[in-house]
Write a protein that holds these residues in place. Structure first.
Motif, PDB file in Angstrom:
ATOM      1  N   GLN A  68       0.583  -1.207   0.000  1.00  0.00           N
ATOM      2  CA  GLN A  68      -0.029  -0.154  -0.100  1.00  0.00           C
ATOM      3  C   GLN A  68       0.953   1.127   0.165  1.00  0.00           C
ATOM      4  N   GLY A  69       1.992   1.190   0.801  1.00  0.00           N
ATOM      5  CA  GLY A  69       2.643   2.308   1.054  1.00  0.00           C
ATOM      6  C   GLY A  69       3.570   2.831  -0.294  1.00  0.00           C
ATOM      7  N   ALA A  70       3.879   1.564  -1.002  1.00  0.00           N
ATOM      8  CA  ALA A  70       4.517   1.804  -2.260  1.00  0.00           C
ATOM      9  C   ALA A  70       3.530   2.552  -3.407  1.00  0.00           C
ATOM     10  N   LEU A  71       2.510   1.887  -3.348  1.00  0.00           N
ATOM     11  CA  LEU A  71       1.623   2.361  -4.570  1.00  0.00           C
ATOM     12  C   LEU A  71       1.040   3.792  -4.323  1.00  0.00           C
ATOM     13  N   GLN A  72       0.630   3.974  -2.793  1.00  0.00           N
ATOM     14  CA  GLN A  72       0.249   5.568  -2.507  1.00  0.00           C
ATOM     15  C   GLN A  72       1.409   6.457  -2.767  1.00  0.00           C
ATOM     16  N   TRP A  73       2.760   6.074  -2.599  1.00  0.00           N
ATOM     17  CA  TRP A  73       3.539   7.048  -2.694  1.00  0.00           C
ATOM     18  C   TRP A  73       3.972   7.267  -4.085  1.00  0.00           C
ATOM     19  N   LEU A  74       3.827   6.312  -4.881  1.00  0.00           N
ATOM     20  CA  LEU A  74       4.249   6.224  -6.434  1.00  0.00           C
ATOM     21  C   LEU A  74       2.821   7.148  -7.058  1.00  0.00           C
ATOM     22  N   ASP A  75       1.765   6.967  -6.427  1.00  0.00           N
ATOM     23  CA  ASP A  75       0.649   7.816  -7.024  1.00  0.00           C
ATOM     24  C   ASP A  75       0.574   9.042  -6.676  1.00  0.00           C
ATOM     25  N   ARG A  76       1.103   9.522  -5.476  1.00  0.00           N
ATOM     26  CA  ARG A  76       1.170  10.956  -5.093  1.00  0.00           C
ATOM     27  C   ARG A  76       2.317  11.544  -5.944  1.00  0.00           C
ATOM     28  N   ALA A  77       3.534  10.796  -6.015  1.00  0.00           N
ATOM     29  CA  ALA A  77       4.475  11.331  -6.918  1.00  0.00           C
ATOM     30  C   ALA A  77       4.039  11.726  -8.141  1.00  0.00           C
ATOM     31  N   ARG A  78       3.284  11.002  -8.722  1.00  0.00           N
ATOM     32  CA  ARG A  78       2.862  11.143  -9.954  1.00  0.00           C
ATOM     33  C   ARG A  78       2.171  12.225 -10.289  1.00  0.00           C
ATOM     34  N   ARG A  79       1.137  12.492  -9.249  1.00  0.00           N
ATOM     35  CA  ARG A  79       0.256  13.507  -9.258  1.00  0.00           C
ATOM     36  C   ARG A  79       0.745  14.734  -8.852  1.00  0.00           C
ATOM     37  N   SER A  80       1.976  14.827  -8.341  1.00  0.00           N
ATOM     38  CA  SER A  80       2.376  16.198  -7.865  1.00  0.00           C
ATOM     39  C   SER A  80       3.119  16.795  -9.028  1.00  0.00           C
ATOM     40  N   SER A  81       3.345  18.059  -8.852  1.00  0.00           N
ATOM     41  CA  SER A  81       4.135  18.769  -9.886  1.00  0.00           C
ATOM     42  C   SER A  81       5.503  18.607  -9.611  1.00  0.00           C
ATOM     43  N   PRO A  82       6.218  18.424 -10.907  1.00  0.00           N
ATOM     44  CA  PRO A  82       7.793  18.262 -10.641  1.00  0.00           C
ATOM     45  C   PRO A  82       8.479  19.281 -10.046  1.00  0.00           C
ATOM     46  N   PRO A  83       9.575  18.719  -9.399  1.00  0.00           N
ATOM     47  CA  PRO A  83      10.253  19.656  -8.669  1.00  0.00           C
ATOM     48  C   PRO A  83      10.973  20.770  -9.538  1.00  0.00           C
ATOM     49  N   ASP A  84      11.161  22.078  -8.957  1.00  0.00           N
ATOM     50  CA  ASP A  84      11.472  23.078  -9.964  1.00  0.00           C
ATOM     51  C   ASP A  84      13.215  23.289  -9.810  1.00  0.00           C
ATOM     52  N   THR A  85      13.925  22.467  -9.080  1.00  0.00           N
ATOM     53  CA  THR A  85      15.395  22.720  -9.196  1.00  0.00           C
ATOM     54  C   THR A  85      15.882  21.164  -9.501  1.00  0.00           C
ATOM     55  N   ARG A  86      17.092  21.221 -10.154  1.00  0.00           N
ATOM     56  CA  ARG A  86      17.835  19.997 -10.505  1.00  0.00           C
ATOM     57  C   ARG A  86      18.262  19.115  -9.485  1.00  0.00           C
ATOM     58  N   PRO A  87      18.711  19.499  -8.406  1.00  0.00           N
ATOM     59  CA  PRO A  87      18.991  18.519  -7.351  1.00  0.00           C
ATOM     60  C   PRO A  87      17.875  18.086  -6.848  1.00  0.00           C
ATOM     61  N   VAL A  88      16.742  18.709  -6.690  1.00  0.00           N
ATOM     62  CA  VAL A  88      15.508  17.977  -5.880  1.00  0.00           C
ATOM     63  C   VAL A  88      14.945  17.127  -6.907  1.00  0.00           C
ATOM     64  N   MET A  89      14.919  17.380  -8.078  1.00  0.00           N
ATOM     65  CA  MET A  89      14.525  16.426  -9.071  1.00  0.00           C
ATOM     66  C   MET A  89      15.277  15.381  -9.342  1.00  0.00           C
ATOM     67  N   GLN A  90      16.712  15.232  -9.270  1.00  0.00           N
ATOM     68  CA  GLN A  90      17.604  14.449  -9.063  1.00  0.00           C
ATOM     69  C   GLN A  90      17.148  13.191  -8.182  1.00  0.00           C
ATOM     70  N   ASN A  91      16.816  13.758  -6.761  1.00  0.00           N
ATOM     71  CA  ASN A  91      16.658  12.993  -5.722  1.00  0.00           C
ATOM     72  C   ASN A  91      15.116  12.605  -5.749  1.00  0.00           C
ATOM     73  N   GLN A  92      14.049  13.182  -6.460  1.00  0.00           N
ATOM     74  CA  GLN A  92      12.961  12.712  -6.592  1.00  0.00           C
ATOM     75  C   GLN A  92      13.168  11.465  -7.581  1.00  0.00           C
ATOM     76  N   VAL A  93      13.610  11.760  -8.711  1.00  0.00           N
ATOM     77  CA  VAL A  93      13.602  10.501  -9.703  1.00  0.00           C
ATOM     78  C   VAL A  93      14.516   9.145  -9.061  1.00  0.00           C
ATOM     79  N   ARG A  94      15.601   9.562  -8.167  1.00  0.00           N
ATOM     80  CA  ARG A  94      16.194   8.323  -7.365  1.00  0.00           C
ATOM     81  C   ARG A  94      15.249   7.645  -6.572  1.00  0.00           C
ATOM     82  N   MET A  95      14.279   8.485  -5.711  1.00  0.00           N
ATOM     83  CA  MET A  95      13.458   7.817  -4.899  1.00  0.00           C
ATOM     84  C   MET A  95      12.160   7.000  -5.881  1.00  0.00           C
ATOM     85  N   VAL A  96      11.987   7.316  -7.054  1.00  0.00           N
ATOM     86  CA  VAL A  96      10.881   6.781  -7.687  1.00  0.00           C
ATOM     87  C   VAL A  96      11.482   5.325  -8.338  1.00  0.00           C
ATOM     88  N   ILE A  97      12.869   5.517  -8.588  1.00  0.00           N
ATOM     89  CA  ILE A  97      13.469   4.296  -9.133  1.00  0.00           C
ATOM     90  C   ILE A  97      13.477   3.349  -8.055  1.00  0.00           C
TER      91      ILE A  97
END
Length: 276
Positions: A68-97
């Protein structure tokens, strides 16, 4: 569920209760590095998850909480606006992976199934999260699909329904529409087709032929791609040459003037018939 999860262990990590109490927060903390999971805190997150859950009884509520936690987290990440700075974006992509890797490594069928059933939604989203070879959520998503085909086999009408996707990826890599690193993912997908495995088929031969038809590789490049696959065959495996000839006898290869053994002429075990 992994076979290791069918056995009890003497100790159950206390963090699993934290996860069970709040799956979304617990999973998010795990990805972010905030979870109290000593002595596993220094491990990569998917490895830490594997160590936390390996040996845990199949009926333990932490399994459902992780799903449940994995699906909820991924769904929330998908629905959220992408980060506006590259370092934060890199960290977000790492967590998705890492979230996708956890689902694949622990064979969470309850999470892998909806990620496959809603392919177009998740493929479109992860396709926007490709920053570099090391930060490539699309590759992680396709790798998850490839690795979990057997896991979700009982939940889909056609367990081999992803076969056209894997062939298409092989072709697009050959056309250089996709990076070369995706070829191994596509071939992994073909190797893990459940019904093909049961029948003893070798669909990866069709995959590498589709890549070669689009790429027209040199002998060295072809053997670099073919060599690892060749080792899937036991020594003297009968029928390899026949499989190659069957694939190259199909219309796209005939129309292109490819005479068997085609690119496999660079492999003496095939060109000389030693694999018969």
């Amino acid at each position: 569920m992994t076979s290791a999860a069918l056995h009890r262990t003497a100790e159950r990590h206390p963090w699993l209760d934290t996860l069970t109490a709040d799956p979304l927060k617990g999973f998010g903390d795990l990805l972010a590095g905030y979870a109290s999971i000593y002595p596993y805190a220094r491990a990569d997150t998917p490895d830490a998850a594997r160590m936390l859950f390996t040996g845990l009884h199949a009926d333990d509520p932490a399994w459902d909480a992780l799903t449940q936690g994995a699906l909820q987290w991924l769904d929330r990440a998908r629905r959220s606006s992408p980060p506006d700075t590259r370092p934060v974006m890199q960290n977000q992509v790492r967590m998705v992976i890492e979230a996708l890797e956890i689902i694949a490594v622990l064979e969470l069928v309850g999470a892998a199934t909806p990620l496959r059933q809603e392919y177009h939604r998740w493929a479109a989203w992860t396709g926007r999260l490709v920053l570099s070879p090391a930060r490539d959520a699309r590759a992680a998503y396709w790798r998850l699909l490839a690795r979990t085909q057997g896991t979700v086999a009982r939940t889909v009408v056609n367990p081999d329904s992803l076969a056209p996707l894997w062939i298409r990826l092989c072709r697009e890599v050959g056309q250089r529409a996709l990076p070369d690193r995706y070829l191994q993912i596509a071939l992994l997908g073909l190797r893990r087709l459940p019904n093909a495995i049961q029948r003893g088929d070798t669909p990866w031969i069709a995959g590498i032929a589709a890549w070669a038809l689009a790429r027209n590789p040199s002998d060295a490049d072809f053997m670099a791609a073919w060599g690892p696959l060749k080792h899937l065959y036991p020594t003297g495996r009968p029928g390899l040459r026949k499989q190659v000839i069957n694939v190259l006898g199909q219309k796209p290869y005939r129309d292109a003037g490819i005479e068997p053994p085609g690119w496999w002429a660079a492999d003496p075990d095939v060109s000389r018939g030693q694999a018969r």
